[in-house]
Design an enzyme around this catalytic site. Sequence first.
Site, PDB file in Angstrom:
ATOM      1  N   VAL A   1     -46.059  52.575 -19.997  1.00  0.00           N
ATOM      2  CA  VAL A   1     -45.154  53.491 -19.305  1.00  0.00           C
ATOM      3  C   VAL A   1     -43.758  53.111 -19.778  1.00  0.00           C
ATOM      4  CG1 VAL A   1     -45.257  52.041 -17.218  1.00  0.00           C
ATOM      5  CG2 VAL A   1     -44.235  54.289 -17.072  1.00  0.00           C
ATOM      6  N   SER A   2     -42.948  54.125 -20.123  1.00  0.00           N
ATOM      7  CA  SER A   2     -41.643  53.853 -20.725  1.00  0.00           C
ATOM      8  C   SER A   2     -40.723  53.108 -19.765  1.00  0.00           C
ATOM      9  CB  SER A   2     -40.968  55.165 -21.119  1.00  0.00           C
ATOM     10  OG  SER A   2     -41.795  55.911 -21.961  1.00  0.00           O
ATOM     11  N   GLN A   3     -39.766  52.406 -20.347  1.00  0.00           N
ATOM     12  CA  GLN A   3     -38.705  51.735 -19.603  1.00  0.00           C
ATOM     13  C   GLN A   3     -37.992  52.786 -18.717  1.00  0.00           C
ATOM     14  OE1 GLN A   3     -35.494  51.048 -22.253  1.00  0.00           O
ATOM     15  NE2 GLN A   3     -34.615  49.349 -21.094  1.00  0.00           N
TER      16      GLN A   3
END
Length: 217
Positions: A63-65
């Site tokens: 999951v992206s930053q």
Amino acid sequence: MEHFPRQAERNRMVDAQIVARGVCHPGVLAALRKVPRHLFIPCDCQAQAYEDHPVRIACGQTVSQPYMVAIMTELLELAPTDRVLEIGTGSGYQTAILAQLAAEVVSIERHAPLADIARQRLMELEYSNVTILCGDGSLGYYERAPYNAILVTAGSPAIPAPLKEQLGENGRLLCPAGGRDFQRLIKVIRKANTYIESESISCIFVPLIGEEGWPAQ
Ligand code: SAH
């Protein structure tokens, strides 16, 4: 939507990681304060949910930053009536953020287990304006085109042509493009049959695997 635990951590995340780096769209900030990011992250990594980096999910993906989610959402310039296509559902967290700001979100994920988990999670959180599909999103989804906004959350060698074609008038497309392990975020705006491209920040996304992306290794 009800209020979820860990509100203080979400507020700290928004203030220290997002506002401090210049994202200021009120709707984006409100969505990030509201959506319970920890519920989209596997149990063994939930402690890291509000930290300033990507977090591992199933199927070797991430999951992206939070900052990356924030800036991409801001760059999409969403209106409440917009229809959005997301490529790379992953955890479904970015999908939930989009669903807070737009009328309808279609999101495509190539790994069936991820699509199933995200669909279940978004249903439990009562997002009724989201459709999760399993397949090769590098081809987009002509059945529901045109879209006001398209967000690719995986890195592509180049901007997939079918995605540009599925943009409506004044539609915005965001896609990380470049090498397999390092990309630049590219924004495309469609004006009739002209596509205006501009380059934003550099980024590192997992590869977009598919007909218009990278071959599977
Ligand atoms: N937006 C996600 C980020 C997930 S990482 C989130 O908030 O969690 C990118 C995702 O893109 C991965 O889950 C990966 O499996 C998926 N992906 C890669 N190539 C794809 C393709 N061609 N079609 C659909 N999904 C793809």
